[in-house]
Scaffold this motif. Structure first.
Motif, PDB file in Angstrom:
ATOM      1  N   LEU A 112       0.867  -1.167   0.000  1.00 44.64           N
ATOM      2  CA  LEU A 112       0.000   0.000   0.000  1.00 44.64           C
ATOM      3  C   LEU A 112       0.904   1.216   0.000  1.00 44.64           C
ATOM      4  CD1 LEU A 112      -2.636   1.672   0.459  1.00 44.64           C
ATOM      5  CD2 LEU A 112      -2.313   1.284   2.918  1.00 44.64           C
ATOM      6  N   THR A 113       0.768   2.061  -1.016  1.00 47.83           N
ATOM      7  CA  THR A 113       1.539   3.296  -1.084  1.00 47.83           C
ATOM      8  C   THR A 113       0.593   4.460  -0.878  1.00 47.83           C
ATOM      9  OG1 THR A 113       3.175   2.325  -2.583  1.00 47.83           O
ATOM     10  CG2 THR A 113       3.047   4.723  -2.519  1.00 47.83           C
ATOM     11  N   THR A 114       0.865   5.281   0.128  1.00 47.20           N
ATOM     12  CA  THR A 114      -0.065   6.327   0.528  1.00 47.20           C
ATOM     13  C   THR A 114       0.688   7.515   1.098  1.00 47.20           C
ATOM     14  OG1 THR A 114      -1.893   6.852   2.034  1.00 47.20           O
ATOM     15  CG2 THR A 114      -0.320   5.194   2.778  1.00 47.20           C
ATOM     16  N   ASN A 115       0.061   8.693   1.050  1.00 49.90           N
ATOM     17  CA  ASN A 115       0.654   9.825   1.767  1.00 49.90           C
ATOM     18  C   ASN A 115       0.387   9.717   3.266  1.00 49.90           C
ATOM     19  OD1 ASN A 115      -1.967  11.242   2.317  1.00 49.90           O
ATOM     20  ND2 ASN A 115      -1.960  11.521   0.097  1.00 49.90           N
ATOM     21  N   GLY A 116      -0.566   8.866   3.655  1.00 52.26           N
ATOM     22  CA  GLY A 116      -0.779   8.564   5.063  1.00 52.26           C
ATOM     23  C   GLY A 116      -1.724   9.487   5.808  1.00 52.26           C
ATOM     24  N   ALA A 117      -2.165  10.574   5.174  1.00 59.67           N
ATOM     25  CA  ALA A 117      -3.002  11.539   5.893  1.00 59.67           C
ATOM     26  C   ALA A 117      -4.342  10.942   6.313  1.00 59.67           C
ATOM     27  CB  ALA A 117      -3.228  12.775   5.022  1.00 59.67           C
TER      28      ALA A 117
END
Length: 438
Positions: A112-117
């Motif tokens: 999972l690649t995410t900016n995490g916000a």
């Protein structure tokens, strides 16, 4: 090993044999074993360096379509997915229900690649329960001000992101799943922050701290004054020395730059400070040969955007590159066997047969691009797979047979039949020859 493998860790020997046979014959496999779902084109940040900004829409695939697609792909052998974008996958309004459906069908989230916000406690619990392999947080900057500059979001978002990373670390507890990667990017305005980037990654509890440089994107949208390159090697050297010294015993760093000069400096510093033995993240099997190392994604995986459009891989989601099909138009298998993916396989099979001699020819390659054909022009092509000793040994043998058949077919008709008859006679004589000890 709990890090992502682009799905390869979940592929059975039977499916590997199917992929090899399909490459050699030019036929399709029954379906992808791995798939990238860019479930939404919508994003909650606007990174200045994003290579998807010129193809991004405001669309997302409905939960019903996603569930139906997963069911069809699971029936044909799908084992793992990557969730990326496009937009940010966590921006999909039904992300929790989608994660639940993947878990119910036994599909692993390999990455999972995410900016995490938007990585809430509920999402964190599902990733841990489903034993997701890896979560990459694209943090990129080291404080609120630089995050605001790079990601173009309101102040306060950076604090939310780092707290969400801490939340996932706490949720997994002693479990190795998922592996957590803190990713940072440097440009001319923040390269001096390398030591602080490394320190933040350690403080957050990341298993790996990945650092690279901002790269040019299609249509030359980035101010070139911001980009660092070979000419800036002396500028980045002090920062590299600092983080390598800090990481000498921990070995959390993952740095392999698309700048050969920087990699040479990195290797020199490691040797000088006694950095010590490292885990080889991307090993190469003895059976791996460049002539057999071409891309086999057309038989293995596909990217499905929030619009339903299908691509061979994320690197080809570029302006002007037409999709090879659309996953919301009927059955997936019809798209997988449709003209777009069929043409992709035909072109890639010829590349495999040509081996190291393969060259990109825009007149001949309607689907492939230069990065798909020529050695060293695609970082994704083999790094996750080339450590598989048996696969590349078997693939090499299958390709040699296919190349011999291809050479025979290219002979003039009379020469072809003469060569084939000679070969058949030779095989017959060998079968009739007494065996040693008989």
């Amino acid at each position: 090993m709990n890090r992502a493998s682009h799905g390869w860790a979940h592929v059975s020997e039977e499916r590997k044999r199917e992929i090899i046979a399909a490459i050699a014959s030019g036929k399709a496999t029954r379906g992808p074993v791995h798939a990238e779902f860019d479930i939404t084109d919508r994003c909650n940040v606007a990174c200045y360096f994003c290579n998807q900004q010129d193809v991004r829409t405001k669309e997302q695939m409905s939960l019903g379509h996603l569930q139906h697609l997963v069911d069809e792909l699971a029936a044909s052998g799908l084992k793992s997915v990557r969730l990326s974008g496009g937009g940010d996958p966590l921006f999909h309004r039904d992300i929790l229900a989608f994660l639940d459906h993947l878990l119910a069908r036994g599909i692993i989230v390999d990455n999972l690649t995410t900016n995490g916000a938007l990585l809430s406690p509920e999402i964190a619990r599902r990733l841990v329960a489903g034993r997701a392999r890896e979560v990459i947080f694209s943090i990129n900057a080291v404080d609120e001000a630089d995050y605001h500059r790079m990601m173009r979001v309101p102040l306060g978002t950076f604090t939310k992101v780092v707290n969400n990373v801490r939340g996932l670390v706490a949720a997994r507890g002693d479990s190795p799943y998922p592996s957590i990667v803190a990713q940072f990017l440097i440009d001319r305005r923040n390269y001096t922050e390398l030591p602080r980037m490394y320190a933040l990654g350690r403080e957050l509890g990341a298993d790996r701290i990945a650092i690279s440089n901002v790269l040019e994107i299609p249509l030359e949208r980035i101010d070139r004054e911001l980009l660092l390159g070979p000419q800036d090697t002396d500028l980045v050297r002090p920062g590299l020395e600092a983080i390598l010294e800090a990481d000498r015993d921990a070995h959390r760093l993952q740095i392999f730059f698309p700048v050969a000069e920087w990699n040479a400096v990195t290797a020199e510093i490691k040797q000088r400070i006694g950095y010590g033995p490292e885990e080889n993240l991307f090993p190469m099997a003895a059976s791996y040969q460049e002539k057999n190392g071409h891309c086999f994604f057309g038989w293995y995986t596909a990217v499905i955007r929030g619009t339903g459009e299908m691509y061979p891989c994320c690197l080809l989601m570029q302006p002007g590159y037409p999709p090879l099909g659309n996953a919301v138009n009927g059955r997936f298998v019809d798209q997988w066997n449709g003209p777009g993916f069929t043409r992709l396989r035909e072109e890639h099979r010829q590349v495999f047969l040509q081996g190291e001699a393969a060259k990109y020819d825009p007149a001949k390659h309607q689907v492939l691009k230069a990065c798909c054909v020529e050695v060293g022009k695609c970082w994704l092509k083999n790094i996750y797979f080339r450590g598989d000793e048996k696969f590349y040994a078997d693939l090499g043998r299958a390709l040699e047979k296919a190349r011999r058949r291809d050479r025979l077919r290219r002979l003039p008709t009379r020469a072809y039949w003469k060569a084939k008859t000679t070969l058949m006679d030779l095989k017959a004589s060998l079968r009739g020859r007494p065996q040693p000890g008989a």
